[in-house]
Design a protein around this motif. Structure first.
Motif, PDB file in Angstrom:
ATOM      1  N   ALA A 118       0.799  -1.275  -0.171  1.00  7.23           N
ATOM      2  CA  ALA A 118       0.373   0.491   0.243  1.00  7.23           C
ATOM      3  C   ALA A 118       0.578   1.470   0.048  1.00  7.23           C
ATOM      4  CB  ALA A 118      -1.127  -0.300   1.174  1.00  7.23           C
ATOM      5  N   ALA A 119       1.870   1.147   0.774  1.00  9.87           N
ATOM      6  CA  ALA A 119       3.203   2.446   0.891  1.00  9.87           C
ATOM      7  C   ALA A 119       3.355   2.384  -0.545  1.00  9.87           C
ATOM      8  CB  ALA A 119       3.519   2.292   2.111  1.00  9.87           C
ATOM      9  N   MET A 120       3.808   2.047  -1.153  1.00 13.08           N
ATOM     10  CA  MET A 120       4.752   1.497  -2.517  1.00 13.08           C
ATOM     11  C   MET A 120       3.889   2.008  -3.222  1.00 13.08           C
ATOM     12  SD  MET A 120       6.768  -1.146  -3.462  1.00 13.08           S
ATOM     13  CE  MET A 120       7.406  -0.725  -5.461  1.00 13.08           C
ATOM     14  N   VAL A 121       2.554   1.998  -3.330  1.00 12.61           N
ATOM     15  CA  VAL A 121       1.912   2.223  -4.461  1.00 12.61           C
ATOM     16  C   VAL A 121       1.032   3.800  -4.142  1.00 12.61           C
ATOM     17  CG1 VAL A 121      -1.169   1.995  -5.128  1.00 12.61           C
ATOM     18  CG2 VAL A 121       0.074   0.064  -4.871  1.00 12.61           C
ATOM     19  N   THR A 122       0.699   4.136  -3.295  1.00 13.05           N
ATOM     20  CA  THR A 122       0.336   5.465  -2.607  1.00 13.05           C
ATOM     21  C   THR A 122       1.665   6.625  -3.196  1.00 13.05           C
ATOM     22  OG1 THR A 122      -0.933   4.711  -0.556  1.00 13.05           O
ATOM     23  CG2 THR A 122      -0.210   7.039  -1.043  1.00 13.05           C
ATOM     24  N   ALA A 123       3.458   5.882  -2.609  1.00 14.83           N
ATOM     25  CA  ALA A 123       4.152   6.849  -2.904  1.00 14.83           C
ATOM     26  C   ALA A 123       4.072   7.179  -4.597  1.00 14.83           C
ATOM     27  CB  ALA A 123       4.992   5.916  -2.708  1.00 14.83           C
ATOM     28  N   GLY A 124       4.039   6.092  -5.359  1.00 12.52           N
ATOM     29  CA  GLY A 124       3.963   5.600  -6.836  1.00 12.52           C
ATOM     30  C   GLY A 124       2.369   6.527  -7.540  1.00 12.52           C
ATOM     31  N   LEU A 125       2.067   6.799  -6.679  1.00 11.79           N
ATOM     32  CA  LEU A 125       0.960   7.493  -7.066  1.00 11.79           C
ATOM     33  C   LEU A 125       1.440   9.024  -7.744  1.00 11.79           C
ATOM     34  CD1 LEU A 125      -2.629   6.350  -6.096  1.00 11.79           C
ATOM     35  CD2 LEU A 125      -2.064   5.960  -7.882  1.00 11.79           C
ATOM     36  N   PHE A 126       1.458   9.231  -6.161  1.00 10.84           N
ATOM     37  CA  PHE A 126       2.533  10.597  -6.773  1.00 10.84           C
ATOM     38  C   PHE A 126       4.282  10.984  -7.164  1.00 10.84           C
ATOM     39  CE2 PHE A 126      -0.135  10.504  -3.370  1.00 10.84           C
ATOM     40  CZ  PHE A 126      -0.977  11.601  -3.365  1.00 10.84           C
ATOM     41  N   ALA A 127       4.846  10.314  -7.146  1.00  5.06           N
ATOM     42  CA  ALA A 127       6.042  10.592  -8.050  1.00  5.06           C
ATOM     43  C   ALA A 127       5.888  10.442  -9.165  1.00  5.06           C
ATOM     44  CB  ALA A 127       6.258   8.362  -8.162  1.00  5.06           C
ATOM     45  N   VAL A 128       6.965  11.598  -9.693  1.00  4.71           N
ATOM     46  CA  VAL A 128       7.189  12.186 -11.016  1.00  4.71           C
ATOM     47  C   VAL A 128       9.047  11.542 -11.192  1.00  4.71           C
ATOM     48  CG1 VAL A 128       8.499  14.066 -11.494  1.00  4.71           C
ATOM     49  CG2 VAL A 128       6.313  14.310 -10.455  1.00  4.71           C
ATOM     50  N   ASP A 129       9.696  11.225 -12.514  1.00  3.26           N
ATOM     51  CA  ASP A 129      10.525  10.872 -12.746  1.00  3.26           C
ATOM     52  C   ASP A 129      10.987  11.634 -13.270  1.00  3.26           C
ATOM     53  OD1 ASP A 129      10.293  12.191 -15.548  1.00  3.26           O
ATOM     54  OD2 ASP A 129      11.206  10.262 -16.489  1.00  3.26           O
ATOM     55  N   VAL A 130      12.980  11.827 -13.342  1.00  2.89           N
ATOM     56  CA  VAL A 130      13.717  12.858 -12.769  1.00  2.89           C
ATOM     57  C   VAL A 130      13.477  14.019 -14.205  1.00  2.89           C
ATOM     58  CG1 VAL A 130      15.310  11.593 -14.122  1.00  2.89           C
ATOM     59  CG2 VAL A 130      16.017  13.236 -12.528  1.00  2.89           C
ATOM     60  N   ASP A 131      13.389  13.449 -15.598  1.00  5.17           N
ATOM     61  CA  ASP A 131      12.728  14.834 -16.791  1.00  5.17           C
ATOM     62  C   ASP A 131      11.883  15.082 -16.344  1.00  5.17           C
ATOM     63  OD1 ASP A 131      15.462  13.223 -17.239  1.00  5.17           O
ATOM     64  OD2 ASP A 131      14.519  11.873 -18.539  1.00  5.17           O
ATOM     65  N   GLY A 132      10.961  14.355 -15.218  1.00  3.41           N
ATOM     66  CA  GLY A 132       9.892  15.473 -15.681  1.00  3.41           C
ATOM     67  C   GLY A 132       8.859  15.199 -16.613  1.00  3.41           C
ATOM     68  N   LEU A 133       8.833  13.834 -16.995  1.00  2.70           N
ATOM     69  CA  LEU A 133       8.265  13.162 -18.202  1.00  2.70           C
ATOM     70  C   LEU A 133       7.065  12.481 -17.843  1.00  2.70           C
ATOM     71  CD1 LEU A 133      11.272  12.891 -20.829  1.00  2.70           C
ATOM     72  CD2 LEU A 133       9.092  14.324 -21.066  1.00  2.70           C
ATOM     73  N   PHE A 144       7.480  18.916  -8.125  1.00  3.51           N
ATOM     74  CA  PHE A 144       8.329  18.792  -8.825  1.00  3.51           C
ATOM     75  C   PHE A 144       9.242  17.326  -7.486  1.00  3.51           C
ATOM     76  CE2 PHE A 144      12.401  18.113 -10.885  1.00  3.51           C
ATOM     77  CZ  PHE A 144      12.028  17.273 -11.810  1.00  3.51           C
ATOM     78  N   ASP A 145       9.274  18.606  -7.069  1.00  2.00           N
ATOM     79  CA  ASP A 145       9.785  18.376  -5.602  1.00  2.00           C
ATOM     80  C   ASP A 145       9.635  17.096  -4.755  1.00  2.00           C
ATOM     81  OD1 ASP A 145      12.931  19.555  -6.520  1.00  2.00           O
ATOM     82  OD2 ASP A 145      12.185  21.064  -5.103  1.00  2.00           O
ATOM     83  N   GLN A 146       8.645  17.531  -4.425  1.00  2.00           N
ATOM     84  CA  GLN A 146       6.933  16.329  -3.687  1.00  2.00           C
ATOM     85  C   GLN A 146       7.501  15.558  -4.370  1.00  2.00           C
ATOM     86  OE1 GLN A 146       4.613  18.616  -3.056  1.00  2.00           O
ATOM     87  NE2 GLN A 146       4.808  19.473  -1.186  1.00  2.00           N
ATOM     88  N   GLY A 147       7.266  14.911  -5.853  1.00  2.00           N
ATOM     89  CA  GLY A 147       7.388  14.014  -6.996  1.00  2.00           C
ATOM     90  C   GLY A 147       8.502  13.451  -6.506  1.00  2.00           C
ATOM     91  N   ARG A 148       9.349  13.503  -6.705  1.00  2.00           N
ATOM     92  CA  ARG A 148      10.865  13.591  -6.740  1.00  2.00           C
ATOM     93  C   ARG A 148      11.077  12.162  -5.491  1.00  2.00           C
ATOM     94  NH1 ARG A 148      12.525  11.341  -9.984  1.00  2.00           N
ATOM     95  NH2 ARG A 148      14.591  11.435  -9.167  1.00  2.00           N
ATOM     96  N   ALA A 149      10.646  13.143  -4.268  1.00  2.00           N
ATOM     97  CA  ALA A 149      10.579  12.599  -2.854  1.00  2.00           C
ATOM     98  C   ALA A 149       9.904  11.459  -3.180  1.00  2.00           C
ATOM     99  CB  ALA A 149       9.997  13.221  -1.707  1.00  2.00           C
ATOM    100  N   ALA A 150       8.482  11.140  -3.343  1.00  6.04           N
ATOM    101  CA  ALA A 150       7.260  10.508  -3.371  1.00  6.04           C
ATOM    102  C   ALA A 150       8.450   9.263  -4.256  1.00  6.04           C
ATOM    103  CB  ALA A 150       6.007  11.041  -4.411  1.00  6.04           C
ATOM    104  N   ALA A 151       9.020   8.958  -5.434  1.00  9.48           N
ATOM    105  CA  ALA A 151      10.053   8.543  -6.377  1.00  9.48           C
ATOM    106  C   ALA A 151      10.332   7.252  -5.505  1.00  9.48           C
ATOM    107  CB  ALA A 151       9.725   9.421  -7.839  1.00  9.48           C
ATOM    108  N   GLU A 152      11.144   8.274  -4.316  1.00 11.67           N
ATOM    109  CA  GLU A 152      12.546   8.451  -3.717  1.00 11.67           C
ATOM    110  C   GLU A 152      11.932   7.524  -2.774  1.00 11.67           C
ATOM    111  OE1 GLU A 152      15.001  10.642  -3.140  1.00 11.67           O
ATOM    112  OE2 GLU A 152      15.699  11.512  -5.272  1.00 11.67           O
TER     113      GLU A 152
END
Lengths: 230, 164
Positions: A118-133, A144-152
């Protein structure tokens, strides 16, 4: 006379896992493998679809934890620390007495696995890749920064999940080797052989409730995939 | 015999250990102390890449919306271009993985500099066209140029950035 002889030699079986639980389990295995593969290959459209499917599975399992058969219910298998400790202390003792569904320790393994996924799915929903694509469906709500943190977090959680899966598989091997108990077959067939002294208890579940759960799960996953915008 | 040998080996061991310690310490210090210019270059280029990523995220969201905000898209394209313009100067020699600073820049940026510079030039070209498209305001044209710009990001990253 012949009756008792027959019942003593031929193993008696009890149904312990309902069909939705088994389907949930093996679909989850397949989807986690596919999510890993599609993520590594940067196939992000497939990766997102796989994530939405896992989200649907999680919602269904949560629902089924209240509406499912006896062994699927959280109330039956989530036990207090006393019961867990008592079980853990005697885990190596032979002969092993089978549990009715998840044992006291295994129940918490299920909870941990579900929480990690569940934690992994939740983080993935907000994740942004490094190129913003590429981004999860809810990334519009964060910077963008929060999305990068979610991706990490999404990446770090994968290692936690791998550790939990390894523990899960090791535990199954332990029961197989030490106790000569095959826990894999019941997760496929739904049945396990009863000990001589064990009484068979029935396993009931309602297809209507299962259908309701599927509809609920699909609706939740669809809403999230649309970024909760309609 | 063995008793007299033992201290000798211990002494050799101590000397070797001291030498190794000295070398490792020196190496760590050298790696841990990049010049301020290198540190600034790395921090600045990373901040610029983040600005570009944020600009791409904004464009992506606006292009998905029913009524894209043209001003937001034009602003993002200009921010992306400004950041891209500053980048080529921010990869001085010694600012790669050997610098001791956390960086995903691969060493082949400096060994294959011509290709890297070519990628930077390509990015500038795409970013310029992106500014043009956003000032035009045609959503389809912006989307096409957004994708072309993103492709230039990805193609350079595949060659010159560590995949984490």
């Amino acid at each position: 006379m012949t009756d008792t002889a027959a019942s003593a030699s031929a193993p008696r079986f009890a149904r312990i896992w309902d069909a939705p639980v088994r389907l949930f389990h093996w679909l989850l295995v397949a989807l986690i493998a596919f999510s890993w593969w599609s993520g590594e290959q940067h196939e992000m459209d497939w990766h997102r679809l796989s994530g939405y499917s896992i989200l649907a599975l999680l919602v269904f399992r949560l629902f089924w934890g209240f509406a499912g058969s006896r062994t699927a219910r959280f109330a039956q298998f989530v036990r207090g620390p006393g019961a867990v400790l008592a079980y853990a202390r005697n885990i190596g003792r032979r002969p092993y007495a089978g549990s009715d569904g998840h044992n006291a320790l295994g129940g918490w393994s299920v909870i941990l696995l579900l929480a990690a996924i569940a934690a992994m799915v939740t983080a993935g929903l907000f994740a942004v890749d490094v190129d913003g694509l590429e981004s999860g469906p809810l990334a519009d709500y964060v910077s963008f920064d929060q999305g990068r943190a979610a991706a990490e977090v999404h990446e770090a959680m994968f290692n936690v999940l791998l550790a939990l899966i390894a523990l899960h598989v090791l535990a199954i091997l332990f029961y197989l080797v030490w106790h000569r108990r095959n826990l894999i077959r019941p997760m496929v067939s739904g049945r396990r052989a009863l000990d001589a002294t064990e009484a068979a208890s029935d396993l009931r579940w309602s297809p209507w409730k299962a259908a309701l759960g599927v509809v609920l799960a699909a609706a939740c996953a669809y809403a999230v995939s649309q970024g909760l915008r309609f | 015999m063995t008793r007299s040998k033992a201290p000798k080996f211990t002494q050799i061991g101590l000397v070797v250990a001291a030498a190794v310690t000295a070398l490792v310490t020196a190496g760590t210090l050298a790696a841990a102390a990049p010049s301020p210019a290198v540190k600034t270059a790395i921090a600045t280029r990373q901040a610029n890449f983040k600005k570009m990523g944020a600009a791409m995220k904004t464009l992506n969201e606006q292009l998905k919306a029913d009524a894209p905000n043209k001003a937001a898209m034009a602003g993002a394209a200009k921010a992306l271009l400004a950041a891209a313009r500053a980048q080529p100067k921010l990869f001085p020699a010694g600012s790669g993985p050997s610098s001791g600073v956390k960086t995903e820049a691969l060493a082949n940026i400096w060994t294959d500099r011509a290709t890297f510079d070519g990628q930077m030039t390509k990015l500038l070209g795409e970013a310029n066209k992106l500014v043009g498209a956003t000032s035009g305001g045609n959503a389809d044209a912006i989307r096409a140029q957004y994708k072309a710009t993103g492709a230039s990001c990805s193609s350079c990253h595949r060659q010159f950035r560590a995949d984490t």
